[in-house]
Design an enzyme around this catalytic site. Sequence first.
Site, PDB file in Angstrom:
ATOM      1  N   TYR A 146      -3.296  24.169 -57.924  1.00 38.05           N
ATOM      2  CA  TYR A 146      -2.885  25.559 -57.692  1.00 38.05           C
ATOM      3  C   TYR A 146      -1.746  25.981 -58.620  1.00 38.05           C
ATOM      4  CZ  TYR A 146      -5.634  25.096 -53.378  1.00 38.05           C
ATOM      5  OH  TYR A 146      -6.640  24.879 -52.471  1.00 38.05           O
ATOM      6  N   ASP A 227     -13.622  13.061 -49.431  1.00 37.86           N
ATOM      7  CA  ASP A 227     -14.897  13.437 -48.803  1.00 37.86           C
ATOM      8  C   ASP A 227     -15.101  12.653 -47.514  1.00 37.86           C
ATOM      9  OD1 ASP A 227     -14.876  11.373 -50.630  1.00 37.86           O
ATOM     10  OD2 ASP A 227     -16.919  11.650 -51.348  1.00 37.86           O
ATOM     11  N   ASP A 251      -4.849  21.531 -48.348  1.00 35.12           N
ATOM     12  CA  ASP A 251      -5.180  22.902 -47.955  1.00 35.12           C
ATOM     13  C   ASP A 251      -6.448  22.904 -47.113  1.00 35.12           C
ATOM     14  OD1 ASP A 251      -5.325  25.630 -47.848  1.00 35.12           O
ATOM     15  OD2 ASP A 251      -5.871  25.934 -49.950  1.00 35.12           O
ATOM     16  N   ASP A 255      -6.817  22.872 -42.626  1.00 36.69           N
ATOM     17  CA  ASP A 255      -7.570  23.906 -41.911  1.00 36.69           C
ATOM     18  C   ASP A 255      -8.668  23.280 -41.048  1.00 36.69           C
ATOM     19  OD1 ASP A 255      -6.079  25.988 -42.785  1.00 36.69           O
ATOM     20  OD2 ASP A 255      -7.740  27.111 -43.671  1.00 36.69           O
TER      21      ASP A 255
END
Length: 360
Positions: A146, A227, A251, A255
């Site tokens: 990012y 993963d 991130d 969530d």
Amino acid sequence: MNYKVAVISGDGIGPEIVREARKVLDAVAKKYGHSFQYTDVLMGGASIDVHGIPLTDEAIAACKSADAVLMGSIGGNTTTSPWYKLPPEKRPEAGLLKLRKSLNLFANLRPALLYNELKGACPLKDEVIGSGFDMMIMRELTGGLYFGERKTVEENGVRKAYDSLTYDENEIRRIAKRGFDIAMKRKKKVTSVDKANVLDSSRLWRKVVEEVAKDYPEVTLEHMLVDNCAMQLVKDPAQFDVILTENMFGDILSDEASMITGSIGMLASASLNDTKFGLYEPSGGSAPDIAGQNIANPIATILSAAMMLRFSFDLDKEADAIEKAVQQVLTEGYRTGDIMSEGCKKVNTNEMGDLIAERV
Ligand code: NAD
């Protein structure tokens, strides 16, 4: 002890939920003989309305001179609020990004805890949930994909975009140390999540995490590919204590972890730098749809205040008292609207704060 707390109530439900967190902190102060000295700081829409910008230099200075920052949430309805007619750098969220940068908050902590009483809100099957889970996702916040160089070019009529993912060993070391420190206050297990089978940045991440681990012999370290971690979170969430990971993986995983707890109104968060300083806020936003109605759930903010006591002030006993009080109120069947279920007693924001403060 006396602690200086900068308080950013913010927008929407922010002032309502922060008011309840302060009420609970005051109950802690009274019981344990501390004092919390609050300084109100404007940020987001509240600052735009007064100063025309979402964060002033004075506001940053006020936060820097405090021992920690307690925040509600900022922002409004992104379709209808006049704040979103402003250029992006003058909108409410720009204030928060600037504050995080100014305070060098590189470590983001998000607990994902399933209360037995709220099991019904968890989308996982009972046999997966078992006796519940309690994990902490520690995400690097200021590096990686990012913040790397990016560009879009056109080569021979074909558009091509680049994003770069870089980490240096110092960035990895400081977050890893934070992760192990937090694990020492918990179940002493760190799961470091990477993609070391493919990415160089992940291979360096793994090496540096292993170096840091040598200073924490009591902590069990395991590595997991991202993963696999995404699968394990919904297959066996109870296996995790601290998940330590880089920015983008964190991130996404944080969530996912918050979804399996079922309620946004219960989720606390903290952003820390390399001192004891931190910014503590609920994971949810300013909920403009329910603002001003005294129906928001203040528990995420109250639990964020507990994190502030634990991580910035080292007041573990006091943080435990808040967390136990929250647990007790849930066990007694009190619920705000967002977590209401049959047979429980519905209370408003203010009453929930009172109930928790009384049980501290
Ligand atoms: P939101 O989290 O504010 O709301 C999503 C849904 O969850 C809404 O239905 C809301 O009523 C509910 N909800 C959230 N917190 C709750 C609580 N404590 N109790 C009960 N219900 C709750 O997300 P959104 O609607 O996408 O965003 C609204 C505004 O908040 C936007 O301006 C956004 O930019 C901002 N935002 C701010 C932060 C922050 O301050 N760190 C984080 C996320 C979003």
